[in-house]
Design an enzyme around this catalytic site. Sequence first.
Site, PDB file in Angstrom:
ATOM      1  CE  LYS A  33      -3.928   2.114   2.581  1.00  0.00           C
ATOM      2  NZ  LYS A  33      -4.623   2.098   3.933  1.00  0.00           N
ATOM      3  CB  SER A  83      -8.120   3.496   2.909  1.00  0.00           C
ATOM      4  OG  SER A  83      -7.197   3.100   3.706  1.00  0.00           O
ATOM      5  CB  SER A 108      -8.064   0.868   5.815  1.00  0.00           C
ATOM      6  OG  SER A 108      -8.898   2.113   5.847  1.00  0.00           O
TER       7      SER A 108
END
Lengths: 98, 503
Positions: free
Chosen positions: B85, B160, B184
Amino acid sequence: MTLTRVQVQHIAELAKLKLSDDEVDRMTQQLSAILDHAARLQELDTDDIPPTASVVPLQNVMRDDQVVSSLPREQVLANAPDRSEDGAFFRVKAILKE
Amino acid sequence: MELHRLTIHQARALLEKSEISATELTRAVLDRIDAVDARVKAYLTLVAERALDQARDADARWAEYRRAGKGGETPPLLGIPMAIKDEICTRGVRTTAGSKILNNFVPPYDATVMEKLNAAGAILIGKTNQDEFAMGSSTENSRYFVTRNPWDLERVPGGSSGGSAAALAADETLFALGTDTGGSVRQPAALTNTVGLRPTYGRVSRYGIIAFASSLDQVGPMTKDVRDAATILRVIAGHDPREATSVNLPVPDFVGAVGAFNKTPPQDKTPLQNMRVGVPREYFAAGLQPGVERAVRDAIRVLESLGATAQEVTLPHTDYALPTYYLLAPAEASANLARYDGVKYGYRHAESNEMWEVMRATRGDGFGAEVKRRIMLGAYALSAGYYDAYYLKAQKVRTLIKQDFDRAFDAERVDVIVGPTSPSVAFKIGERVDDPLQMYLADVFTLSQALAGIPAISIPCGFDQGLPVGLQIIARAFDEERMLRVAFAYEQATEWHTRKASL
């Protein structure tokens, strides 16, 4: 509305955010809706409840005071939007008026 | 054989037997990205050349170990491709946190989790898309582009960490890392039929993770099955002297805990004998899609058939998690994001000559709508006259939410708590972008564990309208082993995790 436009503009100044007039309008409406939702917390009696700032039962995490190397200056400044010619300093716009 | 479809443990077994090379595996993943990522759009940055170089090095190291007759002793991830990420700092590789304000930022150092993964031999393929600064539940708040759910390209992958979840679900990596501040990692895992694990707060170092809300942020593994999640957690967990909230506890053998090292697992029909599973009444309330409820109730019956005892528990402050989280996380964010001033790194708005005006314009331009909304909300909650009513009040309710879990685990003596990860399956792109509160509801079941600092995992447990449903398993602080054992037993008894999106 829980918030007024003037309040929103004041918070934007505290947070150093430039907002357009449209953004101020939208923000006033959206933040008011979120704060109205958050008002539900007032239903709870929390007079005798201690606040939780962190869930980790750690206090005063100490380490030995040893000299260790840090990143070289060149690398630290590599991402700066502006630098002095010799690459030794961050450069910012004038802070003091003439 | 389609190498990109492999799990970590499958790939490892083939590498050990010299049936595949790290180069072949890496190439297969890069080819898969070439074939599908134009549609999925999971990656923000790819480092293909670098990955192939690393793969060649990994193959050389495998050869050395094999020559010495020590093929089984190679670092646990030697030659395994990974997606990271963009919230996580990778030395020398652009890291944007999904924001324009960091659009040219190249970190001079690695996050601790990256140091550990690199030492374990994993190969970085690229950085994945996300909501800006991890603020969002759909990855639509990325300042670059929208990532699509491989199960239905018109729908969101969750967020997210939506890029990491989509990359996994589309087999564009073998594993990924995400970050979880309020769900997330878990919510996108649920929406993409993958596994997402949020560790106990303090279990994994946050050093080098771009900060959103420091008392809530955790890094977590995102994988294709439970065994892989245990493997990655084992690698990234542990005390870090550079991170003051990282806890100095021994790291258990998570992989052993799931029984993965048993080459011939005993045919135990009731592996969850004596396991007490709590089912919170509040997690099956209004707002839960009927198809999601059905899948989760079925999953609980499977746990019972494996020997577990299910009992109802109550977490009475569940409804207050959302307002509590949306005061505390923005408050912490407003402080953390004060560092983006256009001086030290990142974007600077150049069309002004006065320092404060440059700063206002830099932040006004550099941040997207949701980030600005949360900075504003946080600054308000912390401002003079409102601190007690909002911020302090929320911190007190956080205590009540934590006590709910303590009571369930200690007084009602349940070992784990189970429920849905997300109240709905993946929603349509654009459906919730104009209504922040509606978007926040996507995290309604994942916020309270983050506030309490306890671990939770989402695993595939079925489908509704052809879209994946996630089962959430929650444990006491630092009891990831029990959580993984339950997750693994369920996974062994079902085949949901083997289903793949057709692309």
